[in-house]
Motif scaffolding. Sequence first.
Motif, PDB file in Angstrom:
ATOM      1  N   PRO A  83     -43.205  53.848  44.741  1.00 18.91           N
ATOM      2  CA  PRO A  83     -42.325  54.492  45.730  1.00 18.91           C
ATOM      3  C   PRO A  83     -43.070  55.600  46.482  1.00 18.91           C
ATOM      4  O   PRO A  83     -43.965  56.236  45.932  1.00 18.91           O
ATOM      5  N   PRO A  84     -42.718  55.811  47.744  1.00 19.98           N
ATOM      6  CA  PRO A  84     -43.412  56.836  48.530  1.00 19.98           C
ATOM      7  C   PRO A  84     -43.083  58.241  48.033  1.00 19.98           C
ATOM      8  O   PRO A  84     -42.001  58.498  47.512  1.00 19.98           O
ATOM      9  N   PHE A  85     -44.044  59.129  48.208  1.00 26.15           N
ATOM     10  CA  PHE A  85     -43.859  60.527  47.821  1.00 26.15           C
ATOM     11  C   PHE A  85     -43.311  61.310  49.009  1.00 26.15           C
ATOM     12  O   PHE A  85     -43.738  61.111  50.146  1.00 26.15           O
ATOM     13  N   VAL A  86     -42.351  62.201  48.731  1.00 30.72           N
ATOM     14  CA  VAL A  86     -41.755  63.047  49.771  1.00 30.72           C
ATOM     15  C   VAL A  86     -41.727  64.488  49.271  1.00 30.72           C
ATOM     16  O   VAL A  86     -41.172  64.770  48.210  1.00 30.72           O
ATOM     17  N   HIS A  87     -42.339  65.387  50.040  1.00 31.97           N
ATOM     18  CA  HIS A  87     -42.285  66.814  49.706  1.00 31.97           C
ATOM     19  C   HIS A  87     -40.897  67.349  50.053  1.00 31.97           C
ATOM     20  O   HIS A  87     -40.456  67.245  51.196  1.00 31.97           O
ATOM     21  N   LEU A  88     -40.219  67.939  49.069  1.00 34.96           N
ATOM     22  CA  LEU A  88     -38.881  68.494  49.292  1.00 34.96           C
ATOM     23  C   LEU A  88     -38.872  70.023  49.259  1.00 34.96           C
ATOM     24  O   LEU A  88     -37.810  70.634  49.327  1.00 34.96           O
ATOM     25  N   HIS A  89     -40.040  70.633  49.142  1.00 34.95           N
ATOM     26  CA  HIS A  89     -40.117  72.089  49.114  1.00 34.95           C
ATOM     27  C   HIS A  89     -41.409  72.513  49.814  1.00 34.95           C
ATOM     28  O   HIS A  89     -42.441  72.680  49.181  1.00 34.95           O
ATOM     29  N   CYS A  90     -41.336  72.659  51.133  1.00 32.42           N
ATOM     30  CA  CYS A  90     -42.494  73.033  51.950  1.00 32.42           C
ATOM     31  C   CYS A  90     -42.207  74.312  52.715  1.00 32.42           C
ATOM     32  O   CYS A  90     -41.179  74.422  53.384  1.00 32.42           O
TER      33      CYS A  90
ATOM     34  N   MET B  73     -46.117  59.327  54.504  1.00 30.97           N
ATOM     35  CA  MET B  73     -44.880  59.763  53.853  1.00 30.97           C
ATOM     36  C   MET B  73     -43.731  59.458  54.805  1.00 30.97           C
ATOM     37  O   MET B  73     -43.829  59.732  56.002  1.00 30.97           O
ATOM     38  N   PRO B  74     -42.625  58.918  54.304  1.00 32.17           N
ATOM     39  CA  PRO B  74     -41.513  58.575  55.185  1.00 32.17           C
ATOM     40  C   PRO B  74     -40.692  59.790  55.631  1.00 32.17           C
ATOM     41  O   PRO B  74     -39.984  59.724  56.627  1.00 32.17           O
ATOM     42  N   ALA B  75     -40.786  60.884  54.880  1.00 29.56           N
ATOM     43  CA  ALA B  75     -39.970  62.064  55.158  1.00 29.56           C
ATOM     44  C   ALA B  75     -40.665  63.302  54.603  1.00 29.56           C
ATOM     45  O   ALA B  75     -41.595  63.205  53.795  1.00 29.56           O
ATOM     46  N   VAL B  76     -40.202  64.460  55.027  1.00 28.92           N
ATOM     47  CA  VAL B  76     -40.683  65.738  54.505  1.00 28.92           C
ATOM     48  C   VAL B  76     -39.596  66.778  54.759  1.00 28.92           C
ATOM     49  O   VAL B  76     -38.815  66.654  55.705  1.00 28.92           O
TER      50      VAL B  76
END
Length: 136
Positions: A4-11, A36-39
């Motif tokens: 599954p793709p990795f998504v940073h949720l705390h940037c 990454m599909p989202a950030v």
Amino acid sequence: MDGPPFVHLHCHTDYSLLDGACEISQLMDLVARQEMPAVAITDHGNLFGAVQFYNEAQQRGISPIIGCEVYVAQQSHKIAAESNRYHHLVLLCENIEGYRNLIQLVSTGFLEGFYYKPRIDKDLLASHSKGLIAMS
């Protein structure tokens, strides 16, 4: 990419004063290169970079997740005292209602709860929690 793709949720971006040095367009370039599909953007106490973040993500086909790392006072956000300590809480917008609620929380933190930092409290959070995801 395997799995599954990795998504940073705390940037934090450079809008997180004293904490972030990540310029938004450079962040988006990196996210796009890494497919990454989202950030998420979760700057400390503010949404100053949200519009630029959203627009830059959209231009690159990245799903933007608007959020903020808020300061939650132990007592009322209106009590300006050293004894009224705070803790951090990451809030992410789930939908447009969440975005409107996050704007209300952050604005209230600056206008009514500012004591070194723009603070909110649990009661304020409870009254503006719809559409938000909280991460500890």
